[in-house]
Write an enzyme that holds these catalytic residues in place. Structure first.
Site: not given
Length: 563
Positions: A296-298, A300, A327
């Site tokens: 998720y985010c960084l 990811g 994500l």
């Protein structure tokens, strides 16, 4: 980043670090260069000056006609005000409709005036952004004498709401924290589990099974280290982890340690090795089946780098992954959205001075930048309602999580800003892991990709670019909401919808602006679509195994409690 500094550089670093609290951690040189670029190009363009003067005269004439009653101050019939600050019916009454019309004229003018031919695109975007920030501060909606909604509320309450608002302002000035109504481990991050592994950077949590049978492939979740992991394990009703375990999956979660000044030298390679590869080895020791990796985010972005390194043979001794889920995670940073306004050579140099002095970038310094991006909603509108109308938004679990900030080690912070945002090294195959370049083109596994419609941190069109960087089978979801609320979108959440499309392996490129017309529209949460996809790429359910008797402690563990 060199470890050796001359006395002159030490002096400069200390002066820059001292200036940071007064500039909001923004480089004054970067902002000044943008202003100078605009001013010099405008000064050298008399034709553009005449054009803007004519535009100002046109807008000013419309505003004067509105004020004198010779022209209309109303919106076109049947149209709603696109700006929520001016939607109340009171803004249609004189003299407030005149104020609204004048403010709109200023917005239109500065949107045109911020761009002058010859300016760099980065400086033009910065000029437009800061013009909007200044106008957002000056809007008549922010001030008692010029906001009819606030005036009506003050009259109805006999001034009581203004007095309450003054109390709120004094509390904020005194730094009085709201009560701890959400407790980690009790109200948040409360899904049952155990810490099975701990190293210097992460704890690996395995959650207790909630079904008699589970798919044999475990799911490892890599959250961003710029946030506490429990954004994905909030309250029981909206916990992605709890929901996923309840669907018959074995779920592992990384909980990042909150680094201090002693961790200033940690690198991106350290985050990969200790944060992804070591946990994968530990999971492989427990499960014969391959792992579904999700980030998720960084987190990811880190998961994508790890998957590319594994696929390209840079990292050995790990089984191929079953799938990759990203994500709101960027792999191409050529269009990073408004966050990119704060990233150039000057800004990175300024941040380096701050982080080298402290050893890290603090959560408060980082949170200020994100609030700056949403200043209309997160700052001015909220403060107007708190200070002028006496309202305090009831704290919810997402707000409690947002206030639980983390720190970023100096060297790692420099590396990811420089390699990813400034050089876009991952997208062009020049990102290095353990000294060797990795390429997303080596990925050969199913990918589930999620973007959100109103994401200012990871704009969905930027997230979508992975279609261009690898030939994988990609199922892409565009979900309603923003960077956080669009992901924390549990089944049953009102007013949720998403669009879904699939590009087969080796499929043709479809530009992001053309993608929505080809996608299927769905109402509700995207979570079930992801779970169905995971099931499609998993084996038949087998008997669930209980958690080990011996562990390093109960979830949520120790690292998430670090402040």
């Amino acid at each position: 980043m060199s470890t050796q500094e001359s006395p002159a550089r030490i002096l400069d670093r200390k002066l820059h670090a001292l200036a940071a609290p007064f500039t909001g951690s923004l480089s004054p040189v970067s902002v000044g260069l943008a202003w100078a670029d605009w001013a010099w190009h405008l000064a050298a363009s008399p034709g553009r000056q005449i054009e803007l003067a004519a535009r100002a005269t046109e807008l000013g004439t419309e505003a004067l006609r509105c004020a004198s009653g010779q022209g209309s101050c109303d919106l076109p019939e049947g149209e709603a005000d696109e700006d929520p600050r001016f939607r109340h019916a009171s803004w249609s009454q004189w003299p407030f409709n005149v104020l609204r019309q004048g403010f709109r004229a200023q917005e239109h003018f500065w949107h045109d005036a911020a761009r002058v031919p010859g300016m760099s695109g980065h400086h033009a975007a910065m000029t437009d952004f800061f013009a909007r920030q200044w106008l957002g501060f000056l809007t008549p909606a922010n001030w008692l004498p010029t906001n009819p909604v606030v005036l009506e509320d003050a009259l109805r309450s006999g001034g009581a709401h203004l007095a309450q608002g003054m109390q709120h302002a004094l509390e904020d000035l005194a730094g009085q924290a709201p009560p701890a109504d959400f407790v980690v481990g009790r109200d948040l991050a409360a899904t049952p589990g155990q810490v099975l592994m701990r190293n210097h950077l992460v704890e690996l949590i395995r959650y207790a099974p909630q079904t008699a049978k589970v798919h044999p492939e475990p799911v490892l979740i890599v959250p961003s280290w710029i946030m506490k992991y429990y954004i994905l394990d909030l309250s029981p009703h909206n916990s992605l982890v709890r929901w996923l375990v309840g669907q018959g999956h074995t779920v592992y979660m990384l909980s990042w340690r909150n680094p201090g000044a002693e961790d200033a030298g940690l690198t991106m390679d350290d985050y990969l090795e200790q944060g992804v590869f070591e946990p994968l080895r530990a999971i492989e020791g427990q499960h014969p089946a391959p792992v579904h990796l999700m980030g998720y985010c960084l987190g990811g972005t880190l998961a994508a780098i790890a998957a590319a390194a594994m696929a390209g043979g840079v990292v050995h001794g790990l089984k191929p992954l079953a799938s990759l889920t990203l994500l709101a995670a960027q792999t191409d940073f050529s269009e990073p959205g408004e966050l990119g306004l704060f990233i150039d050579e000057s800004q990175i140099g300024f941040l380096d001075a701050i982080t080298r002095e402290q050893g890290y970038l603090s959560g408060d310094q980082m949170a200020g930048s994100f609030q700056f991006l949403h200043s209309r909603d997160l700052v001015w509108t909220r403060k107007m309602r708190e200070y002028l109308m006496g309202e305090r938004e009831a704290r919810n679990d997402l707000m409690a999580w947002n206030a639980d900030t983390t720190r970023l080690p100096a060297r790692m912070h420099h590396e990811y800003l420089t390699a990813l945002y400034l050089r876009n090294a991952l997208a062009i195959g020049r990102y290095r892991v353990q000294g060797q370049p990795v390429s997303l083109a080596n990925l050969n596994l199913p990918v589930f990709l999620v973007g959100t419609e109103r994401d200012h941190v990871s704009p969905w069109r930027s997230v979508y670019q992975l279609h261009r960087l690898c030939a994988c089978d990609i199922r892409f979801v565009l979900a309603a909401g923003g960077h956080n609320a669009g992901i924390v979108s549990e089944p049953g959440h009102p007013r949720r919808h998403y669009r879904l499309g699939q590009r087969p392996a080796q499929g043709h490129w479809l530009a992001p602006e053309d993608w929505p017309a080809q996608a299927e529209s769905h109402e509700g949460s995207w979570w079930p679509a992801w779970q169905q996809w995971l099931a499609e790429h998993s084996g038949a359910p087998v008997r669930a195994r209980a958690l080990p008797v011996r562990s390093l402690g109960e979830a949520p563990g120790q690292y998430v409690m670090q402040r």
